[in-house]
Design a protein around this motif. Structure first.
Motif, PDB file in Angstrom:
ATOM      1  N   ASN A 101       0.972  -1.179   0.005  1.00 50.52           N
ATOM      2  CA  ASN A 101      -0.089  -0.236  -0.071  1.00 50.52           C
ATOM      3  C   ASN A 101       0.919   1.276  -0.005  1.00 50.52           C
ATOM      4  OD1 ASN A 101      -2.852  -0.681   0.379  1.00 50.52           O
ATOM      5  ND2 ASN A 101      -1.982  -2.013   2.072  1.00 50.52           N
ATOM      6  N   ALA A 102       0.292   2.459  -0.183  1.00 46.06           N
ATOM      7  CA  ALA A 102       0.741   3.754   0.201  1.00 46.06           C
ATOM      8  C   ALA A 102       0.104   4.251   1.328  1.00 46.06           C
ATOM      9  CB  ALA A 102       0.657   4.667  -1.220  1.00 46.06           C
ATOM     10  N   CYS A 103       0.791   4.993   1.975  1.00 44.40           N
ATOM     11  CA  CYS A 103      -0.055   5.533   3.246  1.00 44.40           C
ATOM     12  C   CYS A 103       0.333   7.094   3.321  1.00 44.40           C
ATOM     13  CB  CYS A 103       0.452   4.952   4.429  1.00 44.40           C
ATOM     14  SG  CYS A 103       2.044   4.862   5.013  1.00 44.40           S
ATOM     15  N   VAL A 104      -0.494   7.795   3.979  1.00 43.76           N
ATOM     16  CA  VAL A 104      -0.381   9.186   4.314  1.00 43.76           C
ATOM     17  C   VAL A 104      -0.407   9.470   5.828  1.00 43.76           C
ATOM     18  CG1 VAL A 104      -1.415  11.458   4.045  1.00 43.76           C
ATOM     19  CG2 VAL A 104      -1.471   9.921   2.202  1.00 43.76           C
ATOM     20  N   LEU A 105       0.496   9.800   6.628  1.00 44.38           N
ATOM     21  CA  LEU A 105       0.629   9.526   8.128  1.00 44.38           C
ATOM     22  C   LEU A 105       0.506  11.039   8.523  1.00 44.38           C
ATOM     23  CD1 LEU A 105       3.557   7.116   8.314  1.00 44.38           C
ATOM     24  CD2 LEU A 105       1.075   6.704   8.251  1.00 44.38           C
ATOM     25  N   ARG A 106      -0.386  11.136   9.530  1.00 40.93           N
ATOM     26  CA  ARG A 106      -0.491  12.723  10.115  1.00 40.93           C
ATOM     27  C   ARG A 106      -0.070  11.984  11.864  1.00 40.93           C
ATOM     28  NH1 ARG A 106      -2.220  16.603  13.919  1.00 40.93           N
ATOM     29  NH2 ARG A 106      -2.429  18.582  12.905  1.00 40.93           N
ATOM     30  N   GLY A 107       1.046  12.419  12.435  1.00 37.60           N
ATOM     31  CA  GLY A 107       0.993  12.132  13.674  1.00 37.60           C
ATOM     32  C   GLY A 107       0.786  13.533  14.520  1.00 37.60           C
ATOM     33  N   ALA A 122      13.675   4.508  -1.321  1.00 37.27           N
ATOM     34  CA  ALA A 122      14.663   4.713  -2.531  1.00 37.27           C
ATOM     35  C   ALA A 122      15.662   3.676  -2.547  1.00 37.27           C
ATOM     36  CB  ALA A 122      15.246   6.089  -2.466  1.00 37.27           C
ATOM     37  N   ASP A 123      16.139   3.085  -1.573  1.00 40.59           N
ATOM     38  CA  ASP A 123      17.183   2.037  -1.474  1.00 40.59           C
ATOM     39  C   ASP A 123      16.899   0.810  -2.384  1.00 40.59           C
ATOM     40  OD1 ASP A 123      19.106   3.725  -0.171  1.00 40.59           O
ATOM     41  OD2 ASP A 123      18.527   2.560   1.762  1.00 40.59           O
ATOM     42  N   ALA A 124      15.368   0.581  -2.154  1.00 39.22           N
ATOM     43  CA  ALA A 124      14.907  -0.575  -2.623  1.00 39.22           C
ATOM     44  C   ALA A 124      14.215  -0.224  -3.986  1.00 39.22           C
ATOM     45  CB  ALA A 124      13.880  -1.328  -1.754  1.00 39.22           C
ATOM     46  N   GLY A 125      14.370   0.821  -4.726  1.00 43.65           N
ATOM     47  CA  GLY A 125      13.891   1.039  -5.849  1.00 43.65           C
ATOM     48  C   GLY A 125      12.441   1.261  -6.001  1.00 43.65           C
ATOM     49  N   LEU A 126      11.888   1.420  -4.677  1.00 41.01           N
ATOM     50  CA  LEU A 126      10.522   1.911  -4.591  1.00 41.01           C
ATOM     51  C   LEU A 126      10.196   3.253  -4.612  1.00 41.01           C
ATOM     52  CD1 LEU A 126       9.568  -1.096  -2.164  1.00 41.01           C
ATOM     53  CD2 LEU A 126       9.216  -0.725  -4.641  1.00 41.01           C
ATOM     54  N   PRO A 127       9.001   3.651  -4.508  1.00 38.15           N
ATOM     55  CA  PRO A 127       8.676   5.183  -4.701  1.00 38.15           C
ATOM     56  C   PRO A 127       8.458   5.826  -3.333  1.00 38.15           C
ATOM     57  CG  PRO A 127       6.511   3.937  -5.186  1.00 38.15           C
ATOM     58  CD  PRO A 127       7.991   3.084  -5.088  1.00 38.15           C
ATOM     59  N   PRO A 128       9.472   6.784  -3.122  1.00 42.99           N
ATOM     60  CA  PRO A 128       9.593   7.306  -1.692  1.00 42.99           C
ATOM     61  C   PRO A 128       8.214   7.854  -1.386  1.00 42.99           C
ATOM     62  CG  PRO A 128      11.563   7.858  -3.037  1.00 42.99           C
ATOM     63  CD  PRO A 128      10.648   7.261  -3.949  1.00 42.99           C
ATOM     64  N   ASP A 129       7.454   8.245  -2.164  1.00 42.95           N
ATOM     65  CA  ASP A 129       5.965   8.725  -1.961  1.00 42.95           C
ATOM     66  C   ASP A 129       5.135   7.840  -1.438  1.00 42.95           C
ATOM     67  OD1 ASP A 129       6.730  11.443  -2.439  1.00 42.95           O
ATOM     68  OD2 ASP A 129       5.971  11.414  -4.299  1.00 42.95           O
ATOM     69  N   ALA A 130       5.623   6.338  -1.410  1.00 43.07           N
ATOM     70  CA  ALA A 130       4.750   5.278  -0.674  1.00 43.07           C
ATOM     71  C   ALA A 130       4.337   5.581   0.680  1.00 43.07           C
ATOM     72  CB  ALA A 130       5.375   3.991  -1.144  1.00 43.07           C
ATOM     73  N   VAL A 131       5.279   6.393   1.456  1.00 38.07           N
ATOM     74  CA  VAL A 131       4.903   6.763   2.646  1.00 38.07           C
ATOM     75  C   VAL A 131       4.958   8.402   2.810  1.00 38.07           C
ATOM     76  CG1 VAL A 131       5.642   6.574   5.142  1.00 38.07           C
ATOM     77  CG2 VAL A 131       5.644   4.552   3.585  1.00 38.07           C
ATOM     78  N   GLN A 132       4.094   8.930   2.973  1.00 42.30           N
ATOM     79  CA  GLN A 132       4.246  10.381   3.013  1.00 42.30           C
ATOM     80  C   GLN A 132       3.670  10.924   4.633  1.00 42.30           C
ATOM     81  OE1 GLN A 132       3.083  12.877  -0.736  1.00 42.30           O
ATOM     82  NE2 GLN A 132       1.914  11.084  -0.909  1.00 42.30           N
ATOM     83  N   LEU A 133       4.513  11.741   5.136  1.00 40.37           N
ATOM     84  CA  LEU A 133       3.964  12.400   6.423  1.00 40.37           C
ATOM     85  C   LEU A 133       3.652  13.734   6.045  1.00 40.37           C
ATOM     86  CD1 LEU A 133       4.313  11.772   9.787  1.00 40.37           C
ATOM     87  CD2 LEU A 133       5.974  13.647   9.316  1.00 40.37           C
ATOM     88  N   VAL A 134       2.379  14.099   6.684  1.00 34.07           N
ATOM     89  CA  VAL A 134       1.867  15.539   6.721  1.00 34.07           C
ATOM     90  C   VAL A 134       2.798  16.196   7.536  1.00 34.07           C
ATOM     91  CG1 VAL A 134      -0.112  16.885   7.088  1.00 34.07           C
ATOM     92  CG2 VAL A 134      -0.411  14.596   6.157  1.00 34.07           C
ATOM     93  N   GLU A 135       3.187  17.447   6.613  1.00 35.65           N
ATOM     94  CA  GLU A 135       4.272  18.110   7.308  1.00 35.65           C
ATOM     95  C   GLU A 135       3.860  19.487   8.053  1.00 35.65           C
ATOM     96  OE1 GLU A 135       8.193  18.373   5.025  1.00 35.65           O
ATOM     97  OE2 GLU A 135       6.797  17.505   3.574  1.00 35.65           O
ATOM     98  N   THR A 136       2.533  19.467   8.387  1.00 37.33           N
ATOM     99  CA  THR A 136       2.131  20.599   9.298  1.00 37.33           C
ATOM    100  C   THR A 136       1.179  20.137  10.202  1.00 37.33           C
ATOM    101  OG1 THR A 136       0.573  22.458   8.692  1.00 37.33           O
ATOM    102  CG2 THR A 136       0.117  20.551   7.427  1.00 37.33           C
ATOM    103  N   THR A 137       1.155  20.799  11.476  1.00 43.51           N
ATOM    104  CA  THR A 137       0.264  20.785  12.444  1.00 43.51           C
ATOM    105  C   THR A 137      -1.109  21.337  12.292  1.00 43.51           C
ATOM    106  OG1 THR A 137       1.012  22.665  13.680  1.00 43.51           O
ATOM    107  CG2 THR A 137       2.323  20.644  14.100  1.00 43.51           C
ATOM    108  N   ASP A 138      -1.238  22.065  11.231  1.00 46.78           N
ATOM    109  CA  ASP A 138      -2.807  22.515  11.018  1.00 46.78           C
ATOM    110  C   ASP A 138      -3.808  21.526  10.947  1.00 46.78           C
ATOM    111  OD1 ASP A 138      -4.869  23.918  10.016  1.00 46.78           O
ATOM    112  OD2 ASP A 138      -3.557  25.256   9.048  1.00 46.78           O
TER     113      ASP A 138
END
Length: 424
Positions: free
Chosen positions: A146-152, A172-188
């Motif tokens: 899966n791909a995931c979007v994480l908001r901690g 990236a080391d494994a040749g997979l898309p880095p955007d498969a795991v994204q972190l929401v970079e705002t506390t808004d």
């Protein structure tokens, strides 16, 4: 894309997640396992940087006068970092569920029909406090394709950002898309509002935190939600029981750790065993400082024991997450079943009995995600169930129920195999 423009930022995240999900669904098991092993290596070799980022969060939390238990949950100690690294390696060693075809049956028409396990696509996860959840969610997303979007939680932003950068590097080391795991970079908080209302980009939302957070997400989401609201877990001591076993298991279910959602919060005791059992468990609880909120019959049998108070009606439905337990004497298994199904949270409930027919009735008739016989409710956990890890626990009845591990992050689609058959 700057996080200051929330609608545009979240749309950008959604587009990237959907594109990455397509690639992850087709990724080989070898590539996914390589990413997980690389992540474990990076976690161990970047401990100094991770603890420096974590120190910023701890400093801010103490300056904001967060309660010490909340501060404790934020810590990324060397032991915690090594534990999550081991978790990545354990998941890498597990069988890959994606692509498995089961139940293939030949039909009279000549076609063969079965089901294939496939990733859900994109899941969004909203969670509080513990930064190790970032790695748990990322590693399960990678292995399940899966791909995931994480908001901690905002209190762990620096720690989560540092962990997430390691995840992207490992992908990236494994040749997979880095955007498969994204972190929401705002506390808004507006970002959460967008995430849970983007069905075009997100297939399911998994909230993990307090009841207030989960209730809010469930009420506002336009995307399916995998969740449990609370864990009012019961232990029922039957009329035929091994009392030594009952004392040991009840003690563990309540006191092994008070804060998890699978800790026992309610104790039901058959009247035939109440006089023998309650003084024994009462002494254990009293010695550990557990407050016992009792029905009149239980209170009478525990008179003189420290920590006994009268229960209110609200106590039967309360998740304490503290050294408090409600205790009620019941006249029959039927009364116990009715009480649990009325007041429980459909999370985890256990019967302690030597009577097999009663054990089987309990398993069939208690409407909970996990039902146990002669075992502590504290076992209701993805790792303990052999799932490797869990993304959370679900009390829903559709798709996933109980601890949600790799298979819970997949679904089934029908596949048909033919050799030119046509329908007449």
């Amino acid at each position: 894309m700057t996080p200051s423009d929330i609608p545009a930022y979240m749309a950008h995240v959604g587009v990237a997640a959907r594109a990455a999900a397509t690639l992850m669904a087709a990724a080989s098991t070898a590539a996914k396992d390589q990413a997980l092993r690389s992540l474990a290596t990076r976690l161990r070799s970047n401990g100094t940087e991770l603890q420096a980022a974590n120190a910023l969060d701890l400093q801010a939390a103490r300056a904001a006068q967060l309660a010490e238990p909340l501060v404790d949950r934020l810590k990324l100690t060397p032991a915690i970092i090594d534990t999550v690294a081991q978790g990545c390696e354990q998941i890498a060693a597990m069988a890959d569920p994606v692509g498995e075809i089961t139940g293939v049956k030949r039909r009279p028409s000549g076609i063969s029909v079965g089901q294939m396990r496939v990733p859900l696509g994109v899941f969004g996860m909203i969670y509080e406090s513990r930064p190790n959840v970032t790695i748990e969610a990322a590693s399960l997303a990678i292995k399940s394709g899966n791909a995931c979007v994480l908001r901690g939680g905002s209190e762990a932003l620096n720690s989560n950002l540092a962990l997430w950068r390691l995840v992207q590097a490992a992908l990236a080391d494994a040749g997979l898309p880095p955007d498969a795991v994204q972190l929401v970079e705002t506390t808004d908080r507006a970002a959460v509002g967008r995430l849970i209302t983007m069905p075009e980009y997100v297939d399911v939302i998994i909230p993990r935190g307090g009841k207030g957070l989960i209730e809010h997400i469930s009420a506002e989401a336009r995307v399916p939600v995998i969740k449990h609201l609370d864990g009012n877990c019961h232990v029922y001591v039957d009329e035929q029981v091994d009392l030594d076993l009952a004392v040991k298991v009840t003690d563990n279910a309540k006191t092994q750790k008070y804060s998890p959602c699978n800790a026992a919060e309610s104790l039901l005791v058959h009247q035939a065993q109440a006089a023998a059992f309650l003084p024994r468990i009462g002494a254990v609880f009293s010695g550990k400082g557990v407050e016992m909120r009792c029905c009149p019959r239980a209170a009478a049998l525990l008179s003189g024991v420290n920590g006994v108070v009268a229960a209110t009606e609200a106590d039967w439905s309360t998740e304490y997450l503290a050294p408090i337990i409600s205790i009620k004497v019941v006249d029959s298994l039927d009364e116990a079943l009715a009480h649990i199904n009325r007041h429980g949270s459909h999370h985890t409930d256990a019967i302690l009995t030597t009577h097999h027919p009663h054990a089987m009735r309990f398993l069939r008739e208690v409407d909970s995600a996990s039902v146990m016989v002669n075992a502590s409710t504290r076992f209701a956990d993805g790792f303990e169930y052999g799932l490797g890890a869990e993304i959370g626990i679900s009390t829903d009845k559709f798709h996933a129920r109980g601890p949600v591990g790799l298979e819970g992050l997949t679904s089934m689609k029908w596949v048909v195999l033919g050799q030119g058959e046509v329908r007449g």
